[in-house]
Design an enzyme around this catalytic site. Sequence first.
Site, PDB file in Angstrom:
ATOM      1  N   GLY A   1       0.715  -1.266  -0.028  1.00 10.06           N
ATOM      2  CA  GLY A   1      -0.079   0.097   0.003  1.00 10.06           C
ATOM      3  C   GLY A   1       0.743   1.236  -0.224  1.00 10.06           C
ATOM      4  N   GLU A   2       0.689   1.915   0.869  1.00 13.24           N
ATOM      5  CA  GLU A   2       1.650   3.253   1.132  1.00 13.24           C
ATOM      6  C   GLU A   2       1.916   3.210   2.422  1.00 13.24           C
ATOM      7  OE1 GLU A   2       3.554   6.675   0.691  1.00 13.24           O
ATOM      8  OE2 GLU A   2       1.903   6.830   1.954  1.00 13.24           O
ATOM      9  N   SER A   3       3.218   2.985   2.550  1.00 12.03           N
ATOM     10  CA  SER A   3       4.033   3.096   4.001  1.00 12.03           C
ATOM     11  C   SER A   3       3.662   4.146   4.901  1.00 12.03           C
ATOM     12  CB  SER A   3       5.226   2.620   3.976  1.00 12.03           C
ATOM     13  OG  SER A   3       6.082   3.377   3.212  1.00 12.03           O
TER      14      SER A   3
ATOM     15  N   CYS B   1       6.135  -5.258   0.663  1.00  4.35           N
ATOM     16  CA  CYS B   1       6.306  -4.134   0.018  1.00  4.35           C
ATOM     17  C   CYS B   1       6.298  -3.095   0.893  1.00  4.35           C
ATOM     18  CB  CYS B   1       5.312  -4.057  -1.217  1.00  4.35           C
ATOM     19  SG  CYS B   1       5.987  -2.705  -2.187  1.00  4.35           S
TER      20      CYS B   1
ATOM     21  N   ARG C   1      12.744   3.379  -0.121  1.00  6.45           N
ATOM     22  CA  ARG C   1      11.581   3.197  -0.749  1.00  6.45           C
ATOM     23  C   ARG C   1      11.624   3.468  -2.350  1.00  6.45           C
ATOM     24  NH1 ARG C   1       7.576   7.283   2.202  1.00  6.45           N
ATOM     25  NH2 ARG C   1       6.290   6.197   0.778  1.00  6.45           N
TER      26      ARG C   1
ATOM     27  N   ARG D   1       6.233  -0.056  -7.541  1.00  4.78           N
ATOM     28  CA  ARG D   1       7.029   0.989  -6.695  1.00  4.78           C
ATOM     29  C   ARG D   1       7.584   0.429  -5.438  1.00  4.78           C
ATOM     30  NH1 ARG D   1       6.396   6.048  -7.918  1.00  4.78           N
ATOM     31  NH2 ARG D   1       6.315   6.724  -5.993  1.00  4.78           N
TER      32      ARG D   1
ATOM     33  N   HIS E   1       5.024  -8.319  -4.521  1.00  6.40           N
ATOM     34  CA  HIS E   1       3.723  -8.588  -4.094  1.00  6.40           C
ATOM     35  C   HIS E   1       3.508  -9.948  -4.294  1.00  6.40           C
ATOM     36  CE1 HIS E   1       1.941  -4.628  -3.125  1.00  6.40           C
ATOM     37  NE2 HIS E   1       2.909  -4.246  -3.996  1.00  6.40           N
TER      38      HIS E   1
ATOM     39  N   GLU F   1       0.906 -11.655  -3.288  1.00  6.36           N
ATOM     40  CA  GLU F   1      -0.425 -11.900  -3.260  1.00  6.36           C
ATOM     41  C   GLU F   1      -1.112 -11.573  -4.694  1.00  6.36           C
ATOM     42  OE1 GLU F   1       1.107  -9.626  -2.240  1.00  6.36           O
ATOM     43  OE2 GLU F   1      -0.144  -7.632  -2.424  1.00  6.36           O
TER      44      GLU F   1
END
Length: 194
Positions: A46-48, A78, A105, A134, A169, A171
């Site tokens: 997601g977005e850390s 991620c 990142r 990303r 990822h 998943e």
Amino acid sequence: MKIGVLALQGAVTEHIVSIGKTGAEGTPIKRVEQLDEVDGLIIPGGESTTIGKLMRKYGFIDAIREFAGQGKPVFGTCAGLIVLAKEIVGGESAHLELMDITVQRNAFGRQRESFECDLDVKGIDEPVRAVFIRAPLIEKVGPNVEVLSVYNDEIVTAREGNLLVSSFHPELTDDYRLHQYFADMVQAAGSTEQ
Ligand code: GLN
């Protein structure tokens, strides 16, 4: 055996499906109390920065530190890798500071923001299909960290005791063998508890 997926932000459902393929039961975790019901935890992509903020807001920083401190396995993918790291390159504050790794990142160049490849992962027989979005890379590892895979000489999968991380990822493909690897860690941790 139950494995929780931190459901504050990011790719939650896909992890639950992959956990199901290992024979374990996946469940979303939205409140800290729910951690008592699971034997292992996945922190998704997601977005850390957002995940870190929400973890602070809802009390997950201490709760996950305690969970991992009891020897229960935690798997960060991620953005989940970034929030587990002790250090983030560039001076940004780290979040859980649990794993002895320094991460960078968005480490793969712009034109390679998103790509797929087959990766050799230590402990898994055939190469694993990996989707990078990303993605971060692991710039430095501490002495107790085992490197499980590299891509173009950069570390992208690693383990330190009950902590597992991947830059990619797992998943987002049908290949659930990294989830199986994690489920085996959870199983092993549970059997030493009794
Ligand atoms: N770029 C994101 C971050 O820095 C991670 C991307 C992902 O989880 N797919 O947090």
